[in-house]
Each structure stands twice: as structure tokens, then as C-alpha cells.
Design a protein around this motif. Structure first.
Motif, mmCIF file in Angstrom:
data_model
loop_
_atom_site.group_PDB
_atom_site.id
_atom_site.type_symbol
_atom_site.label_atom_id
_atom_site.label_comp_id
_atom_site.label_asym_id
_atom_site.label_seq_id
_atom_site.Cartn_x
_atom_site.Cartn_y
_atom_site.Cartn_z
ATOM 1 N N LEU A 40 1.143 -1.922 0.240
ATOM 2 C CA LEU A 40 -0.047 0.257 0.389
ATOM 3 C C LEU A 40 0.781 1.351 0.155
ATOM 4 C CD1 LEU A 40 -2.848 -1.156 2.685
ATOM 5 C CD2 LEU A 40 -3.218 -1.173 -0.203
ATOM 6 N N LEU A 41 2.041 1.153 0.834
ATOM 7 C CA LEU A 41 2.374 2.366 1.193
ATOM 8 C C LEU A 41 4.369 2.720 0.550
ATOM 9 C CD1 LEU A 41 1.853 2.525 4.818
ATOM 10 C CD2 LEU A 41 1.105 3.866 3.117
ATOM 11 N N GLY A 42 4.200 1.461 -0.867
ATOM 12 C CA GLY A 42 5.836 1.965 -1.181
ATOM 13 C C GLY A 42 5.927 2.488 -2.175
ATOM 14 N N PRO A 43 5.105 2.531 -2.876
ATOM 15 C CA PRO A 43 4.424 3.610 -3.896
ATOM 16 C C PRO A 43 5.379 5.488 -2.977
ATOM 17 C CG PRO A 43 2.863 2.498 -4.508
ATOM 18 C CD PRO A 43 3.262 2.323 -3.049
ATOM 19 N N VAL A 44 4.755 5.141 -1.712
ATOM 20 C CA VAL A 44 4.611 6.899 -1.470
ATOM 21 C C VAL A 44 6.119 6.806 -0.638
ATOM 22 C CG1 VAL A 44 3.726 7.855 0.882
ATOM 23 C CG2 VAL A 44 2.365 6.511 -0.742
ATOM 24 N N LEU A 45 6.495 5.941 -0.090
ATOM 25 C CA LEU A 45 7.450 5.221 0.389
ATOM 26 C C LEU A 45 9.169 5.492 -0.129
ATOM 27 C CD1 LEU A 45 6.255 3.824 3.499
ATOM 28 C CD2 LEU A 45 6.763 6.364 3.394
ATOM 29 N N ASP A 46 8.733 5.308 -1.538
ATOM 30 C CA ASP A 46 9.575 5.229 -2.629
ATOM 31 C C ASP A 46 10.597 6.151 -3.071
ATOM 32 O OD1 ASP A 46 11.256 3.211 -4.703
ATOM 33 O OD2 ASP A 46 9.822 4.493 -5.833
#
Length: 93
Positions: A40-46
Motif C-alpha cells: 500500500l505505502l511502497g510508492p509513497v515511501l519510495d
């Protein structure tokens, strides 16, 4: 007697989980939680440093695991132990 009643009657005498049971329960709770959060948060935390990313994921995952998932796993363990006790003919006082 229902499963809930059986679990309730055995609960006062039920010892805490063994180290191995607790390790399995924690793994069952943590792995899917971290996997879902990463998806879920991978793209945001990338692009964030690993330490910051880990801090954010742990800050979100720990309350989910402790307050959301572990109580369900403890109830499930109690129900399993009560079912085993019923099947083996053990009576609780």
C-alpha cells in the motif's frame, strides 16, 4: 456447550503461550501486515532512506499487530486448546 463457553471455562487454567507458540503467532501477525503495508505505502515511501521507511512502517504496523491481530490470535489459540480438551475428554473445573 458451545465453543465460546468451552474456551471461557478453560481460560482461567490456560497457561500463556510457549515461546514457540508466541513466535509463530507474532510471525503470522507481522508478516502479512508488513507485506500489506509495503504494497500500500511502497510508492509513497519510495526513495526514502531505509531507516526512515522502516520507522514509518513499524510505527503503523506495531499498533495494528498488538491491538488488532494478536487478540484474535490469542482467542483462536484458546478455542483450539478448548477443542483439543473437549476431544480428549478432559474436563475443566
Amino acid at each position: 456447550m458451545s465453543a465460546t463457553e468451552s474456551a471461557a471455562t478453560i481460560a482461567p487454567q490456560l497457561p500463556p503461550p510457549s515461546t514457540h507458540q508466541l513466535a509463530l503467532m507474532i510471525w503470522v501477525a507481522v508478516f502479512p501486515t508488513l507485506t500489506a503495508l509495503n504494497l500500500l505505502l511502497g510508492p509513497v515511501l519510495d526513495g526514502m532512506p531505509s531507516v526512515v521507511r522502516t520507522l514509518i512502517l513499524a510505527t503503523i504496523a506495531v499498533p495494528i499487530v498488538i491491538y488488532g491481530i494478536m487478540p484474535w490470535l490469542h482467542r483462536g489459540r484458546r478455542a483450539i486448546i478448548a477443542r483439543i480438551a473437549r476431544r480428549s475428554g478432559l474436563r475443566t473445573q
